[in-house]
Design an enzyme around this catalytic site. Structure first.
Site, PDB file in Angstrom:
ATOM      1  N   ASP A   2       3.244  -3.844  -8.037  1.00 42.70           N
ATOM      2  CA  ASP A   2       4.018  -3.931  -6.792  1.00 42.70           C
ATOM      3  C   ASP A   2       5.521  -4.013  -7.041  1.00 42.70           C
ATOM      4  O   ASP A   2       6.299  -3.280  -6.421  1.00 42.70           O
ATOM      5  CB  ASP A   2       3.553  -5.141  -5.977  1.00 42.70           C
ATOM      6  CG  ASP A   2       2.087  -5.034  -5.576  1.00 42.70           C
ATOM      7  OD1 ASP A   2       1.805  -4.490  -4.504  1.00 42.70           O
ATOM      8  OD2 ASP A   2       1.237  -5.484  -6.360  1.00 42.70           O
ATOM      9  N   HIS A  32      -8.106  -3.463   0.484  1.00 44.40           N
ATOM     10  CA  HIS A  32      -7.049  -2.431   0.469  1.00 44.40           C
ATOM     11  C   HIS A  32      -6.274  -2.355   1.772  1.00 44.40           C
ATOM     12  O   HIS A  32      -5.461  -1.440   1.938  1.00 44.40           O
ATOM     13  CB  HIS A  32      -7.607  -1.049   0.108  1.00 44.40           C
ATOM     14  CG  HIS A  32      -8.186  -0.985  -1.272  1.00 44.40           C
ATOM     15  ND1 HIS A  32      -7.482  -1.369  -2.389  1.00 44.40           N
ATOM     16  CD2 HIS A  32      -9.418  -0.593  -1.704  1.00 44.40           C
ATOM     17  CE1 HIS A  32      -8.253  -1.215  -3.457  1.00 44.40           C
ATOM     18  NE2 HIS A  32      -9.429  -0.758  -3.080  1.00 44.40           N
ATOM     19  N   GLU A  45       0.865  -1.179   0.000  1.00 45.62           N
ATOM     20  CA  GLU A  45       0.000   0.000   0.000  1.00 45.62           C
ATOM     21  C   GLU A  45       0.900   1.226   0.000  1.00 45.62           C
ATOM     22  O   GLU A  45       1.990   1.217   0.587  1.00 45.62           O
ATOM     23  CB  GLU A  45      -0.920   0.013   1.227  1.00 45.62           C
ATOM     24  CG  GLU A  45      -1.876  -1.167   1.303  1.00 45.62           C
ATOM     25  CD  GLU A  45      -2.842  -1.233   0.137  1.00 45.62           C
ATOM     26  OE1 GLU A  45      -3.248  -0.159  -0.368  1.00 45.62           O
ATOM     27  OE2 GLU A  45      -3.191  -2.356  -0.284  1.00 45.62           O
TER      28      GLU A  45
END
Length: 317
Positions: free
Chosen positions: A122, A180, A21
């Protein structure tokens, strides 16, 4: 996958599922974007069983205060990142956790592991960009990864760009946790990975980063242009040996940026005067001008003017 032998035998001993994140704003982009949650889930490559989990909150440097949108989207609190670690420390803590979690596994060739993500963002985008932007070294196993979207489509088919939550439900699984939240997303991705393995799909590398090109030292000429002694070329750039992480992963050093070359000014043109070298020489034409000179009476056409010819031109305002 409760026991070995079910599904297709995979080429990796372990899969490391990550789902970062990062800092964000609503309806826009933030620069530089920085990782604020670093989660990972270790999956046994033979059984699909979740063996261990890791999470560290990361303190952003350039945008230390999270936006309200970012806090609501991820569930990460300001105090979480304030008490977090820097990204370089998170990478080393992750590598130490990985070594401990896989101790005793593998064979003479070592532990074979692969990073798994949902999408390429990512490893290909956020981690690679931030490490290069901040000059941080990272384990080499982050340079190759498995985008689980690819084997998911092989196992369940279907077109379109489904999100992770839709993919989990399409596989017949219930979503667990908060969407999330990095760790919850990684855990659900790990469960989806195990289901795809159970269906007999071979899990292979889908994406990788090309290694940076080697720095080439430009050779200097062997002799000076004036016939003097040969010019000494500068010593070659010494490459530092790679550091080895505790999980036998090589930490590739990010190459230093190339030195800024001073831009040379172009040579000034040699101006030849139309009056044979006289410094007080101008040309005139009987044309309208603005902010320069305007023609006076008694002359027309174009020629060269000198003070001896009289004030035939007046400066215009």
């Amino acid at each position: 996958m409760a026991a070995r032998g079910q599904g297709l035998e995979q080429e990796f001993d372990f899969f490391v599922v990550v789902d970062f994140e990062a800092t964000c704003v609503k309806d826009g982009r933030i620069f530089p974007q920085e990782i604020i949650e670093f989660p990972a889930v270790l999956v046994d490559g033979a059984t699909g069983r979740i063996e261990s989990a890791f999470r560290r909150y990361v303190r952003p440097k350039h945008h230390p205060v999270l936006t309200e949108f970012c806090r609501e989207l991820t569930g990460i609190r300001q105090e979480d990142v304030d008490g977090g670690v820097e990204l370089g420390d998170a990478l080393w803590l992750h590598d130490s956790w990985l070594k401990a979690a896989t101790a005793g596994a593998g064979n003479k060739r070592g532990v074979r592991l692969a990073v798994v993500t949902w999408g390429d963002w990512d490893c290909q985008t956020i981690l690679e960009f931030e490490c290069r932007f901040k000059g941080i070294e990272k384990p080499s196993y982050f340079d190759r990864w498995i985008n689980l979207r690819v084997p998911f489509q092989a196992a369940l088919g279907g077109g379109g760009r489904v999100n992770l939550q839709e993919a989990v439900r399409a596989a017949g699984l219930d979503w667990e946790g908060r969407l999330h939240c990095g760790l919850d997303d990684a855990l659900n991705t790990a469960r989806l990975l195990a289901e795809i393995m159970r269906r007999g799909v071979k899990i292979t590398i889908t994406g990788s980063l090309a290694p940076p090109p080697p720095i080439q030292q430009k050779q200097q000429p062997g002799a000076s242009p004036c016939g003097g002694s040969p010019a000494l070329a500068p010593p070659p750039i010494q490459q530092q040996p790679p550091r080895t992480g505790p999980c036998s992963g090589t930490f590739a050093l990010v190459p230093a940026p190339a030195p800024i070359q001073q831009k040379q000014q172009p040579p000034q043109p040699h101006i030849i005067s139309p009056c044979g070298g006289s410094s007080a020489c101008f040309s005139y034409c009987e044309v309208a001008t603005r902010g320069a000179m305007e023609p006076g009476p008694m002359r027309s056409g174009c020629a060269n003017w000198t003070p001896a010819m009289g004030p035939y031109f007046l400066w215009s305002n």
